[in-house]
Write a protein that holds these residues in place. Structure first.
Motif, PDB file in Angstrom:
ATOM      1  N   ALA A 110      -9.915   4.885 -10.865  1.00  0.00           N
ATOM      2  CA  ALA A 110     -10.987   3.883 -10.770  1.00  0.00           C
ATOM      3  C   ALA A 110     -12.094   4.291 -11.730  1.00  0.00           C
ATOM      4  N   ARG A 111     -11.840   4.092 -13.018  1.00  0.00           N
ATOM      5  CA  ARG A 111     -12.752   4.578 -14.050  1.00  0.00           C
ATOM      6  C   ARG A 111     -13.669   3.489 -14.580  1.00  0.00           C
ATOM      7  N   LEU A 171      -5.743  -3.861 -16.337  1.00  0.00           N
ATOM      8  CA  LEU A 171      -6.790  -3.175 -17.086  1.00  0.00           C
ATOM      9  C   LEU A 171      -7.125  -1.836 -16.438  1.00  0.00           C
ATOM     10  N   LYS A 172      -7.293  -1.817 -15.131  1.00  0.00           N
ATOM     11  CA  LYS A 172      -7.621  -0.578 -14.432  1.00  0.00           C
ATOM     12  C   LYS A 172      -6.497   0.441 -14.569  1.00  0.00           C
ATOM     13  N   LEU A 173      -5.253  -0.031 -14.487  1.00  0.00           N
ATOM     14  CA  LEU A 173      -4.125   0.877 -14.629  1.00  0.00           C
ATOM     15  C   LEU A 173      -4.064   1.449 -16.040  1.00  0.00           C
ATOM     16  N   ALA A 174      -4.302   0.609 -17.040  1.00  0.00           N
ATOM     17  CA  ALA A 174      -4.235   1.068 -18.427  1.00  0.00           C
ATOM     18  C   ALA A 174      -5.268   2.159 -18.708  1.00  0.00           C
ATOM     19  N   LEU A 175      -6.404   2.104 -18.029  1.00  0.00           N
ATOM     20  CA  LEU A 175      -7.471   3.082 -18.246  1.00  0.00           C
ATOM     21  C   LEU A 175      -7.381   4.274 -17.302  1.00  0.00           C
ATOM     22  N   SER A 176      -6.414   4.262 -16.413  1.00  0.00           N
ATOM     23  CA  SER A 176      -6.283   5.325 -15.425  1.00  0.00           C
ATOM     24  C   SER A 176      -5.806   6.618 -16.071  1.00  0.00           C
ATOM     25  N   GLU A 177      -6.217   7.740 -15.487  1.00  0.00           N
ATOM     26  CA  GLU A 177      -5.725   9.050 -15.900  1.00  0.00           C
ATOM     27  C   GLU A 177      -4.480   9.454 -15.125  1.00  0.00           C
ATOM     28  N   GLN A 178      -4.074   8.654 -14.150  1.00  0.00           N
ATOM     29  CA  GLN A 178      -2.948   8.998 -13.288  1.00  0.00           C
ATOM     30  C   GLN A 178      -1.975   7.823 -13.200  1.00  0.00           C
ATOM     31  N   LYS A 179      -1.531   7.336 -14.348  1.00  0.00           N
ATOM     32  CA  LYS A 179      -0.681   6.142 -14.373  1.00  0.00           C
ATOM     33  C   LYS A 179       0.589   6.322 -13.543  1.00  0.00           C
ATOM     34  N   GLN A 180       1.206   7.499 -13.634  1.00  0.00           N
ATOM     35  CA  GLN A 180       2.456   7.714 -12.906  1.00  0.00           C
ATOM     36  C   GLN A 180       2.225   7.719 -11.402  1.00  0.00           C
ATOM     37  N   PRO A 239      -2.918   5.395  -3.340  1.00  0.00           N
ATOM     38  CA  PRO A 239      -3.924   4.409  -3.730  1.00  0.00           C
ATOM     39  C   PRO A 239      -3.389   2.985  -3.588  1.00  0.00           C
ATOM     40  N   ILE A 240      -4.248   2.098  -3.168  1.00  0.00           N
ATOM     41  CA  ILE A 240      -3.848   0.709  -2.910  1.00  0.00           C
ATOM     42  C   ILE A 240      -4.784  -0.259  -3.633  1.00  0.00           C
ATOM     43  N   ALA A 241      -4.283  -1.470  -3.827  1.00  0.00           N
ATOM     44  CA  ALA A 241      -5.093  -2.553  -4.395  1.00  0.00           C
ATOM     45  C   ALA A 241      -5.808  -3.278  -3.259  1.00  0.00           C
ATOM     46  N   ARG A 242      -7.024  -3.674  -3.528  1.00  0.00           N
ATOM     47  CA  ARG A 242      -7.799  -4.448  -2.558  1.00  0.00           C
ATOM     48  C   ARG A 242      -8.655  -5.438  -3.339  1.00  0.00           C
ATOM     49  N   PRO A 295     -11.771  -7.017  -7.789  1.00  0.00           N
ATOM     50  CA  PRO A 295     -10.458  -6.396  -7.633  1.00  0.00           C
ATOM     51  C   PRO A 295     -10.613  -4.885  -7.834  1.00  0.00           C
ATOM     52  N   ILE A 296     -10.205  -4.091  -6.852  1.00  0.00           N
ATOM     53  CA  ILE A 296     -10.426  -2.648  -6.922  1.00  0.00           C
ATOM     54  C   ILE A 296      -9.162  -1.883  -6.552  1.00  0.00           C
ATOM     55  N   ILE A 297      -9.134  -0.618  -6.946  1.00  0.00           N
ATOM     56  CA  ILE A 297      -8.105   0.328  -6.516  1.00  0.00           C
ATOM     57  C   ILE A 297      -8.822   1.436  -5.767  1.00  0.00           C
ATOM     58  N   ILE A 298      -8.397   1.698  -4.534  1.00  0.00           N
ATOM     59  CA  ILE A 298      -9.027   2.737  -3.729  1.00  0.00           C
ATOM     60  C   ILE A 298      -7.967   3.627  -3.100  1.00  0.00           C
ATOM     61  N   ASN A 299      -8.365   4.832  -2.749  1.00  0.00           N
ATOM     62  CA  ASN A 299      -7.512   5.673  -1.934  1.00  0.00           C
ATOM     63  C   ASN A 299      -7.618   5.195  -0.496  1.00  0.00           C
TER      64      ASN A 299
END
Length: 255
Positions: free
Chosen positions: A160-161, A110-119, A133-136, A234-238
């Motif tokens: 992370a929108r 879900l987070k990836l689908a809404l991301s502005e930087q998928k690539q 960016p990493i998953a945590r 579940p989060i994505i962070i730099n």
């Protein structure tokens, strides 16, 4: 404009995600997806956290390559991004946590689908900090007797929108007072935990002001107690290896 609370199922939520205006409308809409996760899974994760903390001392590590999993007692640290009283657990995909991360693939997708930087983040599930960016997965316990978190907004980045919070307690049983709230510009404080059950997913904008009101403040506080308010995020962070200009709560990871 006031905030609308939607209590729905996953299939209905997936339809809403298809709207091109989903993100722009998120400031005024909060979604509670009922029963998305099995209660037994939630309890297994909580038991794993308690076992982990019983065997290792509380600590903190920067998010760099080979960062171990760790847990930390937050007690209103003066330099914290957001002051809190909570027991926090931090888990990373490079530490043999495949089963744990597989349990929440739906949220990471879900987070990836809404991301502005998928690539740029498409490999975040396998990234190590030097890759980007990493998953945590973060688990928080707010103990009875005053566990909580001050009012704040979360950092927003192109990857992370949305903020995703999994209810891991039973409000009214594990704790009676306090918990997650948001600030509605029209109606003021809205208590969210009371609308949720264990296993529900809360989706809201990181830009909405929110906090965790003190949990059962009249009770005796004890770090060793295992009840209170629990959540899983579940989060994505730099990472702390490279700085892309988007902040993250130091040592907190959000709510």
């Amino acid at each position: 404009m006031s905030v609308n609370i939607h209590v729905i199922g996953w299939q209905e939520f997936e339809l809403m995600l298809q709207s091109p205006d989903f993100i722009s409308n998120l400031e005024n809409n909060v979604y509670i997806i009922r029963g998305l996760f099995n209660k037994e899974l939630i309890d297994e994760i909580k038991d794993s956290c308690l076992s982990f903390s019983s065997k290792t001392a509380d600590s903190w590590y920067p998010c760099i390559d080979d960062c171990p999993d760790y847990h930390r007692l937050h007690n209103n640290f003066p330099g914290a991004y957001v002051k809190a009283i909570q027991h926090a657990y931090y888990f990373h995909p490079w530490n043999d946590n495949d089963a744990l991360f597989d349990s929440f693939k739906k949220i990471f997708s879900l987070k990836l689908a809404l991301s502005e930087q998928k690539q740029n983040i498409q490999n975040y599930m396998s990234n190590i900090p030097s890759d980007g960016p990493i998953a945590r997965i973060v688990v928080h316990q707010y103990p009875r007797g005053g566990g909580g978190q001050e009012e704040h907004i979360d950092p927003v980045s192109p990857y992370a929108r949305v903020q995703t919070i999994i209810q891991a307690s039973v409000p009214g049983d594990d704790f009676m007072q306090g918990g997650l709230y948001l600030i509605d510009p029209v109606h003021g404080r809205i208590e969210l935990d009371r609308l949720t059950s264990k296993g529900d997913l809360i989706v809201l904008s990181p830009g909405v002001r929110h906090g965790v009101a003190p949990v059962d403040p009249e009770s005796t506080f004890n770090w060793q107690e295992t009840d209170g308010r629990w959540i899983i995020m579940p989060i994505i962070i730099n990472s702390d290896v490279s700085n892309d200009g988007y902040g993250k709560p130091v040592g907190l990871g959000g709510l």
